[in-house]
Structure formats: structure tokens, C-alpha cells
Design a protein around this motif. Sequence first.
Motif, PDB file in Angstrom:
ATOM      1  N   GLU B   5       0.825  -1.204   0.000  1.00  0.00           N
ATOM      2  CA  GLU B   5       0.000   0.000   0.000  1.00  0.00           C
ATOM      3  C   GLU B   5       0.864   1.260   0.000  1.00  0.00           C
ATOM      4  N   ARG B   6       1.956   1.193   0.768  1.00  0.00           N
ATOM      5  CA  ARG B   6       2.821   2.378   0.821  1.00  0.00           C
ATOM      6  C   ARG B   6       3.472   2.644  -0.531  1.00  0.00           C
ATOM      7  N   ILE B   7       3.794   1.573  -1.226  1.00  0.00           N
ATOM      8  CA  ILE B   7       4.352   1.752  -2.575  1.00  0.00           C
ATOM      9  C   ILE B   7       3.337   2.466  -3.463  1.00  0.00           C
ATOM     10  N   MET B   8       2.105   1.986  -3.420  1.00  0.00           N
ATOM     11  CA  MET B   8       1.082   2.611  -4.261  1.00  0.00           C
ATOM     12  C   MET B   8       0.878   4.062  -3.870  1.00  0.00           C
ATOM     13  N   ASP B   9       0.917   4.306  -2.584  1.00  0.00           N
ATOM     14  CA  ASP B   9       0.684   5.659  -2.097  1.00  0.00           C
ATOM     15  C   ASP B   9       1.779   6.621  -2.551  1.00  0.00           C
ATOM     16  N   GLU B  10       3.013   6.220  -2.351  1.00  0.00           N
ATOM     17  CA  GLU B  10       4.124   7.086  -2.752  1.00  0.00           C
ATOM     18  C   GLU B  10       4.199   7.218  -4.268  1.00  0.00           C
ATOM     19  N   ALA B  11       3.904   6.123  -4.956  1.00  0.00           N
ATOM     20  CA  ALA B  11       3.936   6.181  -6.421  1.00  0.00           C
ATOM     21  C   ALA B  11       2.887   7.159  -6.929  1.00  0.00           C
ATOM     22  N   LEU B  12       1.716   7.115  -6.317  1.00  0.00           N
ATOM     23  CA  LEU B  12       0.656   8.044  -6.726  1.00  0.00           C
ATOM     24  C   LEU B  12       1.111   9.486  -6.552  1.00  0.00           C
ATOM     25  N   THR B  13       1.725   9.756  -5.417  1.00  0.00           N
ATOM     26  CA  THR B  13       2.230  11.108  -5.171  1.00  0.00           C
ATOM     27  C   THR B  13       3.201  11.526  -6.273  1.00  0.00           C
ATOM     28  N   LEU B  14       4.137  10.659  -6.570  1.00  0.00           N
ATOM     29  CA  LEU B  14       5.144  11.003  -7.581  1.00  0.00           C
ATOM     30  C   LEU B  14       4.542  11.098  -8.974  1.00  0.00           C
ATOM     31  N   PHE B  15       3.698  10.147  -9.331  1.00  0.00           N
ATOM     32  CA  PHE B  15       3.065  10.193 -10.652  1.00  0.00           C
ATOM     33  C   PHE B  15       2.251  11.481 -10.822  1.00  0.00           C
ATOM     34  N   SER B  16       1.631  11.912  -9.741  1.00  0.00           N
ATOM     35  CA  SER B  16       0.778  13.096  -9.843  1.00  0.00           C
ATOM     36  C   SER B  16       1.609  14.364  -9.980  1.00  0.00           C
ATOM     37  N   GLN B  17       2.872  14.290  -9.582  1.00  0.00           N
ATOM     38  CA  GLN B  17       3.716  15.479  -9.685  1.00  0.00           C
ATOM     39  C   GLN B  17       4.468  15.529 -11.008  1.00  0.00           C
ATOM     40  N   LYS B  18       4.940  14.369 -11.459  1.00  0.00           N
ATOM     41  CA  LYS B  18       5.837  14.382 -12.615  1.00  0.00           C
ATOM     42  C   LYS B  18       5.344  13.550 -13.783  1.00  0.00           C
ATOM     43  N   GLY B  19       4.315  12.788 -13.587  1.00  0.00           N
ATOM     44  CA  GLY B  19       3.857  11.929 -14.677  1.00  0.00           C
ATOM     45  C   GLY B  19       4.611  10.609 -14.676  1.00  0.00           C
ATOM     46  N   PHE B  98     -15.808  21.661  -4.250  1.00  0.00           N
ATOM     47  CA  PHE B  98     -14.499  22.235  -4.590  1.00  0.00           C
ATOM     48  C   PHE B  98     -13.425  21.768  -3.616  1.00  0.00           C
ATOM     49  N   LEU B  99     -13.704  21.908  -2.342  1.00  0.00           N
ATOM     50  CA  LEU B  99     -12.679  21.584  -1.345  1.00  0.00           C
ATOM     51  C   LEU B  99     -12.416  20.086  -1.272  1.00  0.00           C
ATOM     52  N   TYR B 100     -13.456  19.306  -1.524  1.00  0.00           N
ATOM     53  CA  TYR B 100     -13.238  17.862  -1.553  1.00  0.00           C
ATOM     54  C   TYR B 100     -12.310  17.485  -2.702  1.00  0.00           C
ATOM     55  N   PHE B 101     -12.640  17.982  -3.885  1.00  0.00           N
ATOM     56  CA  PHE B 101     -11.786  17.698  -5.049  1.00  0.00           C
ATOM     57  C   PHE B 101     -10.361  18.209  -4.821  1.00  0.00           C
ATOM     58  N   LEU B 102     -10.259  19.363  -4.201  1.00  0.00           N
ATOM     59  CA  LEU B 102      -8.937  19.974  -4.046  1.00  0.00           C
ATOM     60  C   LEU B 102      -8.094  19.303  -2.962  1.00  0.00           C
ATOM     61  N   HIS B 103      -8.724  18.914  -1.874  1.00  0.00           N
ATOM     62  CA  HIS B 103      -7.928  18.467  -0.725  1.00  0.00           C
ATOM     63  C   HIS B 103      -7.953  16.979  -0.437  1.00  0.00           C
ATOM     64  N   ASP B 104      -8.983  16.283  -0.875  1.00  0.00           N
ATOM     65  CA  ASP B 104      -8.982  14.858  -0.576  1.00  0.00           C
ATOM     66  C   ASP B 104      -7.711  14.226  -1.117  1.00  0.00           C
ATOM     67  N   GLY B 105      -6.998  13.577  -0.236  1.00  0.00           N
ATOM     68  CA  GLY B 105      -5.694  13.031  -0.585  1.00  0.00           C
ATOM     69  C   GLY B 105      -5.711  12.215  -1.859  1.00  0.00           C
ATOM     70  N   TYR B 106      -6.688  11.364  -2.013  1.00  0.00           N
ATOM     71  CA  TYR B 106      -6.704  10.518  -3.191  1.00  0.00           C
ATOM     72  C   TYR B 106      -7.202  11.277  -4.404  1.00  0.00           C
ATOM     73  N   MET B 107      -8.332  11.944  -4.229  1.00  0.00           N
ATOM     74  CA  MET B 107      -8.945  12.659  -5.338  1.00  0.00           C
ATOM     75  C   MET B 107      -7.952  13.603  -5.989  1.00  0.00           C
ATOM     76  N   SER B 108      -7.257  14.359  -5.172  1.00  0.00           N
ATOM     77  CA  SER B 108      -6.445  15.419  -5.739  1.00  0.00           C
ATOM     78  C   SER B 108      -5.218  14.838  -6.448  1.00  0.00           C
ATOM     79  N   ARG B 109      -4.580  13.870  -5.834  1.00  0.00           N
ATOM     80  CA  ARG B 109      -3.426  13.274  -6.510  1.00  0.00           C
ATOM     81  C   ARG B 109      -3.858  12.515  -7.748  1.00  0.00           C
TER      82      ARG B 109
END
Lengths: 206, 206
Positions: B5-19, B98-109
Motif C-alpha cells: 500500500e505504501r508503494i502505491m501511495d508514494e507512487a501516486l504522489t510522484l506520478f501526480s507530480q511528474k507523470g 471544490f474543497l473535496y476535489f482539491l484536498h482529498d488526498g486521493y482525489m487530488s493526486r
Amino acid sequence: MTTKERIMDEALTLFSQKGYGDVYVGEIADAVGIKAPSLYKHFKSKKDIFDAIIEEIGKRYEEQASSIGINGNNSMEDAFLYLDISEEVLIKIGKDLFLYFLHDGYMSRFRKMLTLEQFRNPDLAKLYTKQFFTDPVEYQTNIFSILCNMEKFKEADPKIMALQFYSPIYTLLTVCDRDPKMEKKAVKLIEYHIRQFNSNYGKAKK
Amino acid sequence: MTTKERIMDEALTLFSQKGYGDVYVGEIADAVGIKAPSLYKHFKSKKDIFDAIIEEIGKRYEEQASSIGINGNNSMEDAFLYLDISEEVLIKIGKDLFLYFLHDGYMSRFRKMLTLEQFRNPDLAKLYTKQFFTDPVEYQTNIFSILCNMEKFKEADPKIMALQFYSPIYTLLTVCDRDPKMEKKAVKLIEYHIRQFNSNYGKAKK
DNA sequence: ATTATAGGCTAATTAGAATTAGCCGTCAAG
DNA sequence: CTTGACGGCTAATTCTAATTAGCCTATAAT
């Protein structure tokens, strides 16, 4: 078109489809019809091609913007244009903006490229927001400000009016970028949107 | 959280920043605190990580959507919720979305990741349009349809009303994705937008 | 005519990144 | 107590892609 220009042109196409990181210099060369090492006769590096594109299109934008109703600078001088504004004129403004953004060869590829690079480069993020939010909204704010003063439109915050006028156009633009088959439907929606917009704000009793 | 799960989580963060293309498996491993080859104990390949994320978040979305007012399926049953709708309630709906889309950890990434991958993968393009255009607009179309029938709102095409209600929210969302410092200003604009929207369409004489 | 330059090519070179091989410690089930 | 699966590591390996080296041709200016 010189080879250098063709390189930039093909590179822009590829960058707008796959993003900088996933385009190989060999692909650019292929598209141009030369071999990869020959690119280096024209550009120092891959990054250099990218930078040249940004610069070039930035220039083109500044030249064109005011003439298409995007950039806010001179809309005051256009006031007379809106003296006899009608629903149909308003629809034309909206549709033209939409179709220009969607179809102009440079605008559309540039926008897609910025879409793909926006989170990695703060300068590009700013540029995107300027070209596709701030500038059009400012321009239209001026238009609506004039129309309200002329009593053509009801009293309302022109900035909010501009936001409400422009956002559906922008939103549908991003939808069509993902699915070009939506264009017809989008143009219709824009038309209905603007008719409704006019009926909400306009004072004219046609 | 398991390592997988942590791999998926960190990967999502990185993919969302750099593709996807610009994230190296080593970076993902670093972020998790393991070495790159260890990733392969959990996933067959880099692509496999990506696919797992899509699947996982797709699931999460389907679970959550209806509870936050995005998915159109069950809004008819919520009709009673809108019996005593007021301007303030409408503002809350808009801001919350708006705030849900913007801040929800999963939604936004997830949204940022889709933004960066949309032009390369037609499935992701469809998913993006569904989650951030079709679903919310359909849901709100139903709301406005009800409100019009109940004579709370003026007679108007509810689909256009939904488009006009939602688009500024979506547009400002993309602005804030590029520049988080804009959030405060965006929330204010949304509030004014909805007040104006309500004054355009609402029948209530507060 | 000669020569320098622009722009193309093939064949290295270099570097970076994904993936595989193979080893090792831990711990829970028998 | 021992064994096997789980999950980590280091050290290859393999690929891919950017860039450089060095050569060749045409052409335009001297």
C-alpha cells in the motif's frame, strides 16, 4: 519552413501528445525526416528544443492575443464594438473563442503541452493560468463592465459575470481535448449556455 | 499500511507530480524507504504499480461518489434534501465539492495524475471526463431539475444550469492545482459566483 | 576554382534506468 | 527445531536514449 522550424513544429506536436519526458529525440527526427544526430546541428539539446518552442509561442501569443479577444489590455478601446451587442454577437464571441482555442494549430498543441508540463515547471504553470484563465477572464470582465455601464446588462459584478461566461467554455474545451468527438455537442452546449446567460443578465427585450 | 500500500501511495504522489514517464522506480523505492529491486517483490513491473493505482482509486471513487454529491445515480432519492434549499446550502454544496476535489488526498493526486496521462491513454481520458465532468454535471442536473419542478427555481434547462453551476468550480480547481496559493481567492469567487447564480435562478424572496 | 560553412549521415560513447539473479534474515506453522 | 515463504539487499544485466565524433556533400562567397 526551415528545418529548424520544422523540428520545433514536429516536436511541439509530439510534446503535446506525450509530454516532454516521453518523447525521444529520435521520434522528433523521424517526424522531420532526418536522423537524430542531425538535430544537434540546430539545437544544443532536447531541452533546448523545448525552450525554443516556449519562447516562440509565447511571442506568437502576445502578438495575437489582443486581436482575438483574450488579452485584457485594449478592450476598453473596443467599447464601441459592443454598442449594439446582441445575443447572437455574444454567442459568436463565445464560440469563436472556443473554436480558436480548440483548433488553432499552435494554441491547441501549446495548451496540451502546457497541460502535461504544468506541475513540473512553475513558469509554465503561470503561463498556462495567464493564457487560459487570467487573460480571457480579464478581457471579458472589461466587456461586461462596459455593458453594465451602458445599461445593456443588469447590474452585477462583471468579474463574476466573466467567470460565469468563460468557465463553461474552458471546461468544455478540456473535455474536447480528451475527446474530439465531443466538439459538436460542446458547441451546442456553449450556444445554449450563452443564450441562458444573456437571458439572465441581458436587459434587451428582443 | 502494508508495504504494498505504501508503494502505491508514494507512487501516486510522484506520478501526480511528474507523470508516469518521469518517475524512476528508484524514486518510488526511496520514498517508501526500500531499494528499487525490492519493489519487484510486490509488483511485476512499474506499469503494474500504475495499473494497481488506477484500479484501487477507481474502486474508492465508486464507493464514495454518491455520498459526496458527484455521482448521478441516487440524487433523485435525495430530493427531500432540497425541499428547504437556501442560498447558504447551495454555497455549501459548491464549496464542499471544490474543497473535496482539491484536498482529498486521493482525489487530488489522482486528478493530477490523470491530467498528466490523459492524452496517452484513452481509458484514462474517459475516466477523467467521467469523474470530473459527466458525473458531477449529471448529479447537479438532477438537483436543478428537482428544484425547477418544485418551483424553487425559475424554469430553465437544468443541464445548462448544472454546467453553469459546476464549470466555475472546475475551472478554479484547475487554477488551484497549478497554484495552491490561489485557494482563498478561489473559494471567495465560488461564493460570489453561487450567490449570483442563486439570484439569477432562485425564486425565493429572502 | 577553392574553400568554408551548413547540414546531413553512420558509428561510437555515455549514462541512466528497469529488471533479474541470487543471497540472507526473520518468523510462524508444523 | 527446522523449514519455507516473505520481503529485503547487493550486484549484475540489459535496454534505451541522449549526445558526441568524425566524415561527406552541396553550395555560395571569395
